[in-house]
Design a protein around this motif. Sequence first.
Motif, short mmCIF file in Angstrom:
data_model
loop_
_atom_site.label_atom_id
_atom_site.label_comp_id
_atom_site.label_asym_id
_atom_site.label_seq_id
_atom_site.Cartn_x
_atom_site.Cartn_y
_atom_site.Cartn_z
N ILE A 97 0.84 -1.20 0.00
CA ILE A 97 0.00 0.00 0.00
C ILE A 97 0.87 1.24 0.00
CG2 ILE A 97 -1.99 -1.05 1.13
CD1 ILE A 97 -0.94 0.46 3.71
N LEU A 98 0.26 2.35 -0.41
CA LEU A 98 0.96 3.62 -0.45
C LEU A 98 0.16 4.63 0.37
CD1 LEU A 98 2.68 5.21 -3.47
CD2 LEU A 98 1.02 6.57 -2.21
N VAL A 99 0.84 5.35 1.23
CA VAL A 99 0.15 6.31 2.08
C VAL A 99 0.65 7.72 1.78
CG1 VAL A 99 -0.54 6.86 4.43
CG2 VAL A 99 0.18 4.53 3.86
N GLY A 100 -0.27 8.60 1.40
CA GLY A 100 0.10 9.98 1.11
C GLY A 100 0.18 10.27 -0.38
N ILE A 101 -0.91 10.85 -0.94
CA ILE A 101 -0.95 11.11 -2.38
C ILE A 101 -0.48 12.53 -2.67
CG2 ILE A 101 -2.38 10.96 -4.44
CD1 ILE A 101 -2.47 8.42 -3.08
#
Lengths: 206, 206
Positions: free
Chosen positions: A83-87
Amino acid sequence: MTPEKTVARLSLYRRFLKLAKDEGTSNVYSHQLADMVRGTSAQVRRDLMALGCSGSPQKGYDVNELIKHIDEFFNTSEVVDVILVGIGNIGRALLSYFKSGKSHINIVASFDSDRQKVDRVINNSKCYYIEELSKFVSENNIKTAILCVPASEAQQTADVLMHSGIKGILNFAPVRLKLPANIFVEDVDITMNIEKLVYFSSGKRK
Amino acid sequence: MTPEKTVARLSLYRRFLKLAKDEGTSNVYSHQLADMVRGTSAQVRRDLMALGCSGSPQKGYDVNELIKHIDEFFNTSEVVDVILVGIGNIGRALLSYFKSGKSHINIVASFDSDRQKVDRVINNSKCYYIEELSKFVSENNIKTAILCVPASEAQQTADVLMHSGIKGILNFAPVRLKLPANIFVEDVDITMNIEKLVYFSSGKRK
DNA sequence: TAGATTGTTAATCGATTAACAATC
DNA sequence: TAGATTGTTAATCGATTAACAATC
């Protein structure tokens, strides 16, 4: 078990080998791989030996065999969800970079605290509200996260990640995260990299 | 002269010290700085000794004095002009990140081969056509470049940079650049970082 | 004083490098 | 064969760690 540096080099070998294979090359020598990692041929031989690969004089190593072994090492037959946090800017750049799907690493979802971004699909991955992170991670048994939130939010977000069960974090925030030793943290610290670069390119290099 | 790892740590110390200063802290102990870099206090003492800084028992090190010395080491009184090549996702992210101007590092110009991007001002830095790079670099005596072009163009662009007089390259392209030893190259290889991360967070860690 | 931290030296550790017989 | 490369061991190198008297 395997040292960090060897793991890093194996990843680079694989990339080089796949290119070589695409070009029709069937065997490589240790010094060719050494060029790839700015290392020595002896180092390469040691890495490959640790992997259980053996070569032969005159022919060197078989490209397909090496790829097979390195793929096994990284277990690429299994897709790994991340997962990736912070767009922000970096987050978006990473999503774009990984959407190709060439790798066995798949960014399944992204998270942000900005309601405006929630529910949008950016480069194949849906953006969720940050509060749903914990549930998502535990339900989907995610072990790895990419952290691209602002420095001010990095530590508290990392704490959430840890409590949700994340075991590895790629941290782009210019902050040293304080986490227990069983969480593996890899820092990508661009400011530091540039300062180092400027230092060594300004003639002070040894 | 100074080892790479020490330079990297000094950059991190400085960041931590500035935060500490802003919070009104006047002195720090080696173990506090050690936390910052995931190192040991002895390591910190050695780094600071190499810098010519001395502390005292009970009080540790003076924050202002350390900042002064590290600033001198990095020569932060002088603004360093850097160029960026390749206005893709990562390029834009970096421009955005560095526009703040808090650092002594200034991205003065960016370059791209896409005519559509040329002459636009993105985050304070004007975008030029790639063919103007050589002239710009030599006329403005630029020594450092950030390379964010696609992998397929990385080597040829790096060659241009080298011939223009660039001495240090921060390379974001997933390619090992072949350049003479007097050019300092720092690779930021995110694919490799993630593979490493996945490996170590999947329970295979020693 | 007592106690934590300092500068500095010595010991340890691990990775890199050198060396070389064996191999194709 | 001659020559380059291999696997593998031994030597080197450098950085980290441990240790400890001196200091405030």
